[in-house]
Design a protein around this motif. Structure first.
Motif, PDB file in Angstrom:
ATOM      1  N   GLN A  38       0.833  -1.204   0.000  1.00 55.91           N
ATOM      2  CA  GLN A  38       0.000   0.000   0.000  1.00 55.91           C
ATOM      3  C   GLN A  38       0.870   1.258   0.000  1.00 55.91           C
ATOM      4  O   GLN A  38       0.560   2.239  -0.691  1.00 55.91           O
ATOM      5  CB  GLN A  38      -0.921  -0.004   1.216  1.00 55.91           C
ATOM      6  CG  GLN A  38      -2.060  -1.016   1.118  1.00 55.91           C
ATOM      7  CD  GLN A  38      -2.796  -1.199   2.441  1.00 55.91           C
ATOM      8  OE1 GLN A  38      -2.280  -0.839   3.507  1.00 55.91           O
ATOM      9  NE2 GLN A  38      -3.980  -1.775   2.384  1.00 55.91           N
ATOM     10  N   LYS A  39       1.943   1.238   0.742  1.00 60.02           N
ATOM     11  CA  LYS A  39       2.848   2.392   0.764  1.00 60.02           C
ATOM     12  C   LYS A  39       3.474   2.620  -0.604  1.00 60.02           C
ATOM     13  O   LYS A  39       3.526   3.755  -1.098  1.00 60.02           O
ATOM     14  CB  LYS A  39       3.942   2.186   1.817  1.00 60.02           C
ATOM     15  CG  LYS A  39       3.432   2.183   3.246  1.00 60.02           C
ATOM     16  CD  LYS A  39       4.551   1.853   4.225  1.00 60.02           C
ATOM     17  CE  LYS A  39       4.028   1.738   5.658  1.00 60.02           C
ATOM     18  NZ  LYS A  39       5.099   1.377   6.608  1.00 60.02           N
ATOM     19  N   ARG A  40       3.940   1.535  -1.242  1.00 60.57           N
ATOM     20  CA  ARG A  40       4.557   1.671  -2.570  1.00 60.57           C
ATOM     21  C   ARG A  40       3.543   2.124  -3.608  1.00 60.57           C
ATOM     22  O   ARG A  40       3.873   2.877  -4.527  1.00 60.57           O
ATOM     23  CB  ARG A  40       5.180   0.338  -3.000  1.00 60.57           C
ATOM     24  CG  ARG A  40       6.456  -0.035  -2.274  1.00 60.57           C
ATOM     25  CD  ARG A  40       7.164  -1.179  -2.974  1.00 60.57           C
ATOM     26  NE  ARG A  40       6.349  -2.393  -2.989  1.00 60.57           N
ATOM     27  CZ  ARG A  40       6.396  -3.331  -2.059  1.00 60.57           C
ATOM     28  NH1 ARG A  40       7.225  -3.188  -1.026  1.00 60.57           N
ATOM     29  NH2 ARG A  40       5.636  -4.407  -2.130  1.00 60.57           N
ATOM     30  N   THR A  41       2.309   1.685  -3.452  1.00 59.30           N
ATOM     31  CA  THR A  41       1.277   2.000  -4.434  1.00 59.30           C
ATOM     32  C   THR A  41       0.801   3.444  -4.328  1.00 59.30           C
ATOM     33  O   THR A  41       0.601   4.111  -5.346  1.00 59.30           O
ATOM     34  CB  THR A  41       0.069   1.052  -4.272  1.00 59.30           C
ATOM     35  OG1 THR A  41       0.504  -0.297  -4.467  1.00 59.30           O
ATOM     36  CG2 THR A  41      -1.031   1.382  -5.274  1.00 59.30           C
ATOM     37  N   TRP A  42       0.643   3.942  -3.101  1.00 61.06           N
ATOM     38  CA  TRP A  42      -0.025   5.219  -2.916  1.00 61.06           C
ATOM     39  C   TRP A  42       0.867   6.387  -2.517  1.00 61.06           C
ATOM     40  O   TRP A  42       0.664   7.516  -2.991  1.00 61.06           O
ATOM     41  CB  TRP A  42      -1.138   5.061  -1.875  1.00 61.06           C
ATOM     42  CG  TRP A  42      -2.291   4.279  -2.413  1.00 61.06           C
ATOM     43  CD1 TRP A  42      -2.609   2.981  -2.182  1.00 61.06           C
ATOM     44  CD2 TRP A  42      -3.278   4.766  -3.333  1.00 61.06           C
ATOM     45  NE1 TRP A  42      -3.723   2.602  -2.883  1.00 61.06           N
ATOM     46  CE2 TRP A  42      -4.166   3.690  -3.596  1.00 61.06           C
ATOM     47  CE3 TRP A  42      -3.509   5.995  -3.945  1.00 61.06           C
ATOM     48  CZ2 TRP A  42      -5.247   3.830  -4.463  1.00 61.06           C
ATOM     49  CZ3 TRP A  42      -4.588   6.134  -4.801  1.00 61.06           C
ATOM     50  CH2 TRP A  42      -5.442   5.059  -5.047  1.00 61.06           C
ATOM     51  N   LEU A  43       1.837   6.172  -1.670  1.00 57.83           N
ATOM     52  CA  LEU A  43       2.570   7.309  -1.112  1.00 57.83           C
ATOM     53  C   LEU A  43       3.348   8.115  -2.150  1.00 57.83           C
ATOM     54  O   LEU A  43       3.317   9.361  -2.096  1.00 57.83           O
ATOM     55  CB  LEU A  43       3.485   6.843   0.019  1.00 57.83           C
ATOM     56  CG  LEU A  43       2.757   6.324   1.267  1.00 57.83           C
ATOM     57  CD1 LEU A  43       3.765   5.975   2.366  1.00 57.83           C
ATOM     58  CD2 LEU A  43       1.749   7.344   1.787  1.00 57.83           C
ATOM     59  N   PRO A  44       4.037   7.501  -3.097  1.00 55.46           N
ATOM     60  CA  PRO A  44       4.750   8.329  -4.089  1.00 55.46           C
ATOM     61  C   PRO A  44       3.813   9.254  -4.863  1.00 55.46           C
ATOM     62  O   PRO A  44       4.136  10.426  -5.097  1.00 55.46           O
ATOM     63  CB  PRO A  44       5.405   7.295  -5.007  1.00 55.46           C
ATOM     64  CG  PRO A  44       5.572   6.091  -4.145  1.00 55.46           C
ATOM     65  CD  PRO A  44       4.361   6.063  -3.276  1.00 55.46           C
ATOM     66  N   GLY A  45       2.637   8.756  -5.252  1.00 53.76           N
ATOM     67  CA  GLY A  45       1.683   9.581  -5.981  1.00 53.76           C
ATOM     68  C   GLY A  45       1.083  10.679  -5.129  1.00 53.76           C
ATOM     69  O   GLY A  45       0.867  11.805  -5.600  1.00 53.76           O
ATOM     70  N   LEU A  46       0.797  10.380  -3.856  1.00 54.24           N
ATOM     71  CA  LEU A  46       0.285  11.410  -2.952  1.00 54.24           C
ATOM     72  C   LEU A  46       1.350  12.472  -2.716  1.00 54.24           C
ATOM     73  O   LEU A  46       1.038  13.657  -2.570  1.00 54.24           O
ATOM     74  CB  LEU A  46      -0.142  10.793  -1.621  1.00 54.24           C
ATOM     75  CG  LEU A  46      -1.300   9.789  -1.655  1.00 54.24           C
ATOM     76  CD1 LEU A  46      -1.633   9.308  -0.243  1.00 54.24           C
ATOM     77  CD2 LEU A  46      -2.536  10.385  -2.322  1.00 54.24           C
ATOM     78  N   ALA A  47       2.618  12.053  -2.688  1.00 57.24           N
ATOM     79  CA  ALA A  47       3.713  12.995  -2.434  1.00 57.24           C
ATOM     80  C   ALA A  47       3.981  13.900  -3.626  1.00 57.24           C
ATOM     81  O   ALA A  47       4.228  15.099  -3.461  1.00 57.24           O
ATOM     82  CB  ALA A  47       4.980  12.228  -2.056  1.00 57.24           C
TER      83      ALA A  47
END
Length: 387
Positions: A107-116
């Motif tokens: 979930q971190k790899r999937t979402w955090l880069p895009g949210l950042a």
């Protein structure tokens, strides 16, 4: 020995840089976007490119490695420039924080880069028609069906669902041991079958639209659950405390913008010999509004520092107080700004009239001031409950 300061040199530099970005867009840009029914995409993209949107997210996932302290500075300064980004409260502050703290590695790899980097947004769905401010009455349920989860329920006043790639939905699962319902968080992609949305007509001038959501047998894979099924309120308040802190930042920015317009006007508007700002009946209420905003900011800073330090209990009290103080200060500042300008305060040229409604949002959402007073009277003062 130098004079101690509340903010570090790095934080002051961040304020200055974000203020410069906000000044390049300003209230005229914000008003045009609202009038066109569009979104603040250009500002969002530039803020993301400069690293401001993900300043609170982990460096290993594309963020700045800071915390809510830094993110609140960004939102406050953009608001003070007249162009706040409401989705900052939701996407990086609530959803990004919850996933960073409790999400799986996938979930971190999937979402955090895009949210950042701003390329993805996430909405947050907790409020329900019959629950109001009582999160214990949430009726959206999640039941296991094999390896899947199936969600059913309704949500209201959910911001930015139309521009979000997914919504972090607060549902309730049944404890197999006690039969009691407990809150859990699920990532629901926008196009999931059974996940419907309809806009709510609002008397509010803002780029972000409000929606009612329906979840009709929404089927999700097992990995849609964020964190531990048994974590309950711990995970929920990991997102709600940043929400309150960021709402305070949103309100402070709004109040500072309105106060700035009023001070400029009072310093130049002449009806008699001196500018009207020379008269105490005009000057003193503006000075009072400034004091209230500064005091609210101090509480917001305290709450943000406590949260970033991992003191969830202390942050909960301070975050509620900060949200209360900032909302009251913003409402007063906007009201006094409009009053200072007189008839001009209600013209489109000065852009303050629409802020009367906008300022009240911070009093109501994400939790009413009365519920905050309940929290403080029970948790801080130890008084008995009436409910």
């Amino acid at each position: 020995m130098g004079t101690p300061t509340i903010e570090s040199e790095e934080h002051r530099a961040l304020r200055k840089a974000v203020a410069a970005l906000g000044a390049r867009y300003g209230r005229a840009y914000f008003a045009r976007v609202v009038a066109e029914g569009a979104h603040t995409d250009e500002l969002w993209a530039e803020a993301a490119k400069l690293g401001y949107l993900g300043v609170n997210l982990p460096e290993e996932h594309g963020g700045g490695g800071g915390g809510i302290v830094e993110l609140s500075i960004v939102l406050e300064e953009l608001g003070a420039a007249g162009c706040p980004l409401l989705m900052m409260v939701v996407s990086p502050a609530i959803c990004g924080t919850v996933i960073a703290r409790f999400g799986t590695e996938e979930q971190k790899r999937t979402w955090l880069p895009g949210l950042a980097d701003g390329s993805r947004k996430m909405a947050f769905g907790i409020t329900e028609p019959d629950a109001g401010s009582n999160s214990h009455r949430i009726t959206t349920t999640a039941r296991k069906d094999g390896e899947d989860w199936v969600l059913n329920g309704r949500k209201v006043f959910i911001s930015g669902v139309d521009i979000a790639d997914a919504t972090l939905i607060v549902g309730r699962t049944e404890d197999a041991r006690t039969g009691r319902l407990k809150p859990c968080l699920f990532i629901v992609p926008r196009d999931t079958p059974g996940f419907g949305r309809s806009p709510i007509a609002m008397e509010l001038s803002a780029p972000e639209k409000q929606f009612e959501l329906t979840l009709d047998d929404v089927r999700l894979p097992a990995d849609a659950l964020v964190g531990d099924e048994d974590a309950g309120l711990l995970q929920l308040f990991a997102g709600l405390n940043p929400e309150r802190i960021m709402t305070a930042a949103f309100a402070l920015g709004m109040g500072r913008y309105a106060l700035g317009r009023a001070v400029d006007y009072a310093g130049t508007r002449q009806v008699w010999k001196e500018p009207i700002g020379a008269h105490q009946a005009v000057a003193h209420p503006l000075a009072q509004a400034h004091i209230e905003l500064e005091l609210a900011r101090l509480m917001m800073q305290k709450a943000a520092h406590l949260y970033d330090a991992g003191d969830d209990l202390g942050a909960g009290e301070a975050a509620n107080m900060a949200k209360y103080a900032a909302a009251e200060a913003a409402v007063h500042a906007v009201d006094q700004a409009v009053h200072t300008l007189g008839g001009n305060g209600l013209t489109q040229e000065y852009g303050l009239g629409s802020m009367i409604t906008a300022a009240r949002v911070a009093r109501i959402a994400p939790v009413s001031r009365e519920m905050i007073l309940n929290f403080v009277s029970h948790q801080s003062l130890g008084l008995p409950k009436s409910y």
